[in-house]
Enzyme design. Structure first.
Site, PDB file in Angstrom:
ATOM      1  CE1 TYR A  32     -35.210  68.774  34.173  1.00 18.88           C
ATOM      2  CE2 TYR A  32     -33.441  67.307  33.503  1.00 18.88           C
ATOM      3  CZ  TYR A  32     -34.019  68.122  34.453  1.00 18.88           C
ATOM      4  OH  TYR A  32     -33.439  68.264  35.680  1.00 18.88           O
ATOM      5  NE  ARG A 100     -42.052  86.348  26.055  1.00 23.17           N
ATOM      6  CZ  ARG A 100     -42.709  86.813  27.105  1.00 23.17           C
ATOM      7  NH1 ARG A 100     -43.762  87.570  26.948  1.00 23.17           N
ATOM      8  NH2 ARG A 100     -42.284  86.525  28.336  1.00 23.17           N
ATOM      9  CE  LYS A 146     -35.338  64.823  35.379  1.00 25.07           C
ATOM     10  NZ  LYS A 146     -34.466  65.499  36.325  1.00 25.07           N
ATOM     11  CD  GLU A 178     -35.471  67.894  45.265  1.00 22.99           C
ATOM     12  OE1 GLU A 178     -35.276  66.762  44.816  1.00 22.99           O
ATOM     13  OE2 GLU A 178     -36.268  68.702  44.752  1.00 22.99           O
ATOM     14  CG  LEU A 203     -37.463  65.168  40.352  1.00 24.47           C
ATOM     15  CD1 LEU A 203     -38.573  65.685  39.440  1.00 24.47           C
ATOM     16  CD2 LEU A 203     -36.150  65.134  39.600  1.00 24.47           C
TER      17      LEU A 203
END
Ligand code: PMP
Length: 286
Positions: A32, A100, A146, A178, A203
């Site tokens: 995302y 799945r 991400k 972070e 990130l």
């Protein structure tokens, strides 16, 4: 009516649907981006696009659009439909729908979902600074992707809220990596700005990278080799960065107050310079 974009069409948000066999839904198999939008401009657009591209490549998910230009057209149309002036864009791409199974299917079409949202940014936080807790980094070793898999981040943010912190800064191998939703910086006694290197344990924030560029341009020294809790004890200033808050001063870690509990001088310069940098992007567009 509020619209979102799903797989080629603009739909009313409350009626939009995604398959229960979406691999993002079943496995967090997707990525995302969150982008800020202000006065007709998607801020830091090319940096977000580059990171999206990198995240997709690392997961071997193709961009489900003709090209990057078409993404911009879709975003603009969605912004217009939702009459957004200032706000944020959430874009998610998952591997797609499949029965799945952990294995990737041979043929699969990614799902793309985009929506806009508004957020009240608390200016008192920017003026007064925030308090941060410290905790072990429980995440995996591919924090550079991400990924939509955010469970450790969600749990930590909740724990921080319950304990009166803005968030936790995480520690791995003695280094602060972070925050759960932001990148972490300190300024030491020699006015050097320090942060974790951009590797697989953090990130690579779009705001982080922009602030480092701006700091260097303004003759500040930036050291990207990480810092420890001992460095925190002796730091002069601290701040965090993210798309939703920009540059946010940190004034306390657990029980340790920084700079008499006030945002630091260099932090304030960077807040101003970062805001100017965003304004320049807006002015260049208008
Ligand atoms: N680290 C983490 C874990 C984050 O979730 C975020 C915000 N998405 C950031 C850093 C900051 O990244 P950016 O500046 O691109 O918003």
């Amino acid at each position: 009516m509020i619209f979102c974009y799903i797989n080629g069409s603009f739909q009313e948000k409350s009626e939009a649907m995604i398959s229960i066999e979406d691999r993002g839904f079943n496995f967090s198999d997707g990525v995302y981006e969150v982008m800020a939008y202000c006065n007709n401009t998607i801020l830091n657009f090319s940096k977000h696009l580059k990171r999206l591209d990198n995240s997709l490549k690392k997961l071997q998910i193709p961009l489900p659009l003709a090209n990057k230009k078409s993404l911009k057209l879709i975003l603009k149309k969605l912004i217009n439909l939702n009459r957004l002036n200032d706000g944020y864009i959430y874009l998610q791409i998952t591997r797609g729908n499949a029965k799945r199974n952990h294995l990737f299917p041979n043929i699969i079409i990614p799902n793309i979902v985009i929506f806009t949202f508004s957020l009240e940014v608390d200016n008192t936080n920017i003026l007064r600074g925030v308090e941060i807790g410290l905790t072990n980094d429980l995440r995996w070793s591919r924090c550079d992707i991400k990924s939509i898999s955010l469970l450790p981040n969600v749990l930590e943010k909740q724990k921080a809220f319950e304990n009166g912190f803005y968030e936790y800064w995480q520690i791995r191998d003695n280094l602060i990596t972070e925050g759960s939703t932001s990148n972490a910086f300190i300024v030491n006694k020699n006015n050097k700005i320090r942060t974790h290197p951009s590797n697989n344990f953090i990130l690579g924030g779009v705001t982080r990278d922009s602030v480092i560029e701006i700091a260097k341009k303004n003759k500040f020294s930036v050291i990207e080799n990480g810092f420890t809790t001992t460095d925190l004890d002796s730091c002069e200033e601290a701040f965090l960065t993210s798309t939703t808050v920009g540059v946010l001063p940190v004034v306390k870690f657990e029980n340790k107050t920084i700079n008499d509990g006030k945002p630091g001088k260099i932090t304030k310069v960077l807040i101003k310079k970062y805001n100017d940098y965003l304004k320049n992007q807006i002015n260049a567009k208008n």
